[in-house]
Design a protein around this motif. Sequence first.
Motif, PDB file in Angstrom:
ATOM      1  N   LEU A   1      -0.954   5.360   9.457  1.00  0.00           N
ATOM      2  CA  LEU A   1       0.367   4.787   9.797  1.00  0.00           C
ATOM      3  C   LEU A   1       0.836   5.423  10.968  1.00  0.00           C
ATOM      4  CD1 LEU A   1       2.059   4.139   6.286  1.00  0.00           C
ATOM      5  CD2 LEU A   1       0.587   2.627   7.559  1.00  0.00           C
ATOM      6  N   VAL A   2       0.456   6.459  11.556  1.00  0.00           N
ATOM      7  CA  VAL A   2       0.913   7.318  12.841  1.00  0.00           C
ATOM      8  C   VAL A   2       0.354   6.486  13.902  1.00  0.00           C
ATOM      9  CG1 VAL A   2       1.109   9.032  14.195  1.00  0.00           C
ATOM     10  CG2 VAL A   2       1.220   9.446  11.754  1.00  0.00           C
TER      11      VAL A   2
ATOM     12  N   PHE B   1      -2.550  22.321   6.246  1.00  0.00           N
ATOM     13  CA  PHE B   1      -1.867  22.056   4.950  1.00  0.00           C
ATOM     14  C   PHE B   1      -0.770  22.655   5.127  1.00  0.00           C
ATOM     15  CE2 PHE B   1      -6.391  21.722   3.020  1.00  0.00           C
ATOM     16  CZ  PHE B   1      -6.703  20.499   3.477  1.00  0.00           C
ATOM     17  N   ILE B   2      -0.477  24.001   5.341  1.00  0.00           N
ATOM     18  CA  ILE B   2       0.914  24.855   5.051  1.00  0.00           C
ATOM     19  C   ILE B   2       1.822  24.209   5.999  1.00  0.00           C
ATOM     20  CG2 ILE B   2       1.803  27.147   4.927  1.00  0.00           C
ATOM     21  CD1 ILE B   2      -0.134  26.330   2.540  1.00  0.00           C
ATOM     22  N   HIS B   3       1.442  23.854   7.131  1.00  0.00           N
ATOM     23  CA  HIS B   3       2.375  23.459   8.127  1.00  0.00           C
ATOM     24  C   HIS B   3       3.148  22.275   7.626  1.00  0.00           C
ATOM     25  CE1 HIS B   3       3.899  22.573  12.360  1.00  0.00           C
ATOM     26  NE2 HIS B   3       3.834  21.596  11.577  1.00  0.00           N
ATOM     27  N   LEU B   4       2.277  21.374   6.977  1.00  0.00           N
ATOM     28  CA  LEU B   4       2.801  20.009   6.435  1.00  0.00           C
ATOM     29  C   LEU B   4       3.669  20.675   5.092  1.00  0.00           C
ATOM     30  CD1 LEU B   4      -0.231  17.707   6.148  1.00  0.00           C
ATOM     31  CD2 LEU B   4       1.811  17.733   7.664  1.00  0.00           C
ATOM     32  N   VAL B   5       3.398  21.418   4.448  1.00  0.00           N
ATOM     33  CA  VAL B   5       4.370  22.046   3.243  1.00  0.00           C
ATOM     34  C   VAL B   5       5.657  22.674   3.749  1.00  0.00           C
ATOM     35  CG1 VAL B   5       4.510  23.858   1.408  1.00  0.00           C
ATOM     36  CG2 VAL B   5       2.358  22.335   1.570  1.00  0.00           C
ATOM     37  N   GLU B   6       5.596  23.199   4.957  1.00  0.00           N
ATOM     38  CA  GLU B   6       6.807  23.999   5.405  1.00  0.00           C
ATOM     39  C   GLU B   6       7.614  22.833   6.166  1.00  0.00           C
ATOM     40  OE1 GLU B   6       5.049  28.331   6.487  1.00  0.00           O
ATOM     41  OE2 GLU B   6       5.310  26.938   7.878  1.00  0.00           O
ATOM     42  N   THR B   7       7.120  21.845   6.546  1.00  0.00           N
ATOM     43  CA  THR B   7       7.627  20.598   7.271  1.00  0.00           C
ATOM     44  C   THR B   7       8.508  19.877   6.273  1.00  0.00           C
ATOM     45  OG1 THR B   7       5.845  20.510   8.930  1.00  0.00           O
ATOM     46  CG2 THR B   7       7.604  18.680   8.745  1.00  0.00           C
ATOM     47  N   TYR B   8       7.854  19.748   5.005  1.00  0.00           N
ATOM     48  CA  TYR B   8       8.811  19.024   4.110  1.00  0.00           C
ATOM     49  C   TYR B   8       9.665  20.069   3.493  1.00  0.00           C
ATOM     50  CZ  TYR B   8       4.914  15.854   5.125  1.00  0.00           C
ATOM     51  OH  TYR B   8       3.970  15.022   5.819  1.00  0.00           O
TER      52      TYR B   8
ATOM     53  N   LEU C   1       0.819  -1.230  -0.044  1.00  0.00           N
ATOM     54  CA  LEU C   1      -0.090   0.025   0.041  1.00  0.00           C
ATOM     55  C   LEU C   1       0.972   1.285  -0.225  1.00  0.00           C
ATOM     56  CD1 LEU C   1      -2.570  -0.865   2.981  1.00  0.00           C
ATOM     57  CD2 LEU C   1      -2.877  -1.281   0.441  1.00  0.00           C
ATOM     58  N   VAL C   2       0.636   2.214  -0.933  1.00  0.00           N
ATOM     59  CA  VAL C   2       1.261   3.391  -0.768  1.00  0.00           C
ATOM     60  C   VAL C   2       0.666   4.662   0.151  1.00  0.00           C
ATOM     61  CG1 VAL C   2       2.540   3.285  -3.085  1.00  0.00           C
ATOM     62  CG2 VAL C   2       0.075   4.405  -2.942  1.00  0.00           C
ATOM     63  N   ALA C   3       1.625   5.452   0.609  1.00  0.00           N
ATOM     64  CA  ALA C   3       1.238   6.312   1.847  1.00  0.00           C
ATOM     65  C   ALA C   3       1.175   7.758   1.120  1.00  0.00           C
ATOM     66  CB  ALA C   3       1.940   6.390   2.924  1.00  0.00           C
ATOM     67  N   LEU C   4       0.293   8.614   1.756  1.00  0.00           N
ATOM     68  CA  LEU C   4       0.249   9.981   1.234  1.00  0.00           C
ATOM     69  C   LEU C   4       0.608  10.784   2.579  1.00  0.00           C
ATOM     70  CD1 LEU C   4      -3.382  10.102  -0.162  1.00  0.00           C
ATOM     71  CD2 LEU C   4      -1.220   9.659  -1.239  1.00  0.00           C
TER      72      LEU C   4
ATOM     73  N   ALA D   1      10.526  10.325   7.418  1.00  0.00           N
ATOM     74  CA  ALA D   1      10.832  10.174   8.795  1.00  0.00           C
ATOM     75  C   ALA D   1      10.279  11.176   9.703  1.00  0.00           C
ATOM     76  CB  ALA D   1      12.398  10.221   8.898  1.00  0.00           C
ATOM     77  N   THR D   2      10.194  12.182   9.065  1.00  0.00           N
ATOM     78  CA  THR D   2       9.394  13.361   9.917  1.00  0.00           C
ATOM     79  C   THR D   2       7.913  13.579   9.874  1.00  0.00           C
ATOM     80  OG1 THR D   2       9.904  14.822   8.236  1.00  0.00           O
ATOM     81  CG2 THR D   2      11.426  14.854   9.833  1.00  0.00           C
ATOM     82  N   ALA D   3       7.346  12.753   8.748  1.00  0.00           N
ATOM     83  CA  ALA D   3       5.662  13.273   8.474  1.00  0.00           C
ATOM     84  C   ALA D   3       4.991  13.067   9.692  1.00  0.00           C
ATOM     85  CB  ALA D   3       5.370  12.135   7.380  1.00  0.00           C
TER      86      ALA D   3
END
Length: 428
Positions: free
Chosen positions: A296-297, A212-219, A158-161, A231-233
């Motif tokens: 998956l978390v 949504f933007i928090h995630l963008v900035e994290t990556y 299964l692939v993850a988003l 590793a950080t998602a």
Amino acid sequence: MPPPDNKFVAKAKAILEANDRNGYTVPTHRLYPFQWNWDSAFVAMGFAQFDVDRAFRELERLVEGQWADGMIPHIVFHDLSGADSYYPGPAVWGTSHTVATSGITQPPVFAIALRAVHDAAAAVDSAAANARTLPLYEAALKWQRWWYAARDPENTGLVALLHPWESGSDNSPAWDIALARVPTTTIKPVVRKDTNHVAAAMRPHDQDYARFIHLVETYADVGWDPARQWATAPFKIAEIQTTAILLKAGEDLARFAADFGRASDAADLAALNARTRAALLAQWRPALNRFVSRDLVSGADVDASTHAGFVPVLALDLDAPVARAMVAEMARWSAGKLGGLPTTEPGTPIWEPKRYWRGPVWAVINWLLVDGLRRNAHAVFADQLREATLAVIETTAGFAEYFDPDTGEGCGGEDFSWTAAAYLCLRD
Ligand code: 9YW
């Protein structure tokens, strides 16, 4: 044989032509002024009905955005002249491809579209069709391998988003629990533009956008490196709609590999497809009559009642009792509704018939389900969905972005490319 052209066919073609920007198609002007990944794949299938050259061109222009590691991003910002009508633009993404792009991806409909475009072209000239297809096949295969390497490093099948936008179903209730763990803090202020074009009541909430933007900035902070993102998602969902589309893409790529005499590609694809097929089948939940994604978390099933639970029909040959149970459930959701299958289960607390991916009907989702239902010998229900989609466009909604299943009203952006493409293809 499709019925003879009517004024809606003419209008659908005119929308695709009006949304053309030199070889790629914007989903709709102003609200979405760039090239979106899965929109373009659906659009290419629409163009293949009347202009095969333009259909290939759509896919070729998308591939201009492909990263060195194989990912094809969810947005390619070819031309920034309309950029002030959309947020987040390239400065927020902070990616470094030659053409500006976002940093995440979208469901891999591309190879499915390539198969359809190739087959339309091959009906006229098979050698020319193969020659034009080959580089696109290679791009699609590279992206397929990226999915498995970057988004299934543990080889589960299964692939993850890592971001809700990757699902194409941005604010689906399927993400509510996982997204609630993502902080609403951002480094730069969130400056939404979507609510300048469309009523806020039809769009995601401000809190969703902050996440949504928090995630963008994290990556962006880990340089968009797939292993460091994994590793950080803080958001990681092994997702069934995307995995089903990936498996169908894998089947179509395997056919190309055989046609093109690529034995080693064919062997790789067969192994990947088999693993994914088994993993997807294991996500069936008889008590729900649907398939479920996995968070998956937390390790928990995502059991929100959304349309994604039915999309695996696209890529699986289901046992007859499973298919029957699923069709009965879809029929229950769509009974008395207009336009086809609602994106959430009507009458439940999550049901919002006008708010984006929290209830409305989307023509392209119906289209995926129609293909899967036909594959699984449920032509009668497939036809009901197909006719409901055509009817809502012809009678109440026009070629809107999506439809309110209670009223049949068109919602979101107008003159929408993928709705036009769906109309052209579903008439077949
Ligand atoms: C956004 C263009 C895209 C679709 C997605 C849809 C929406 C973009 O529009 O996302 O900024 O919210 O959710 O599936 O590709 O049509």
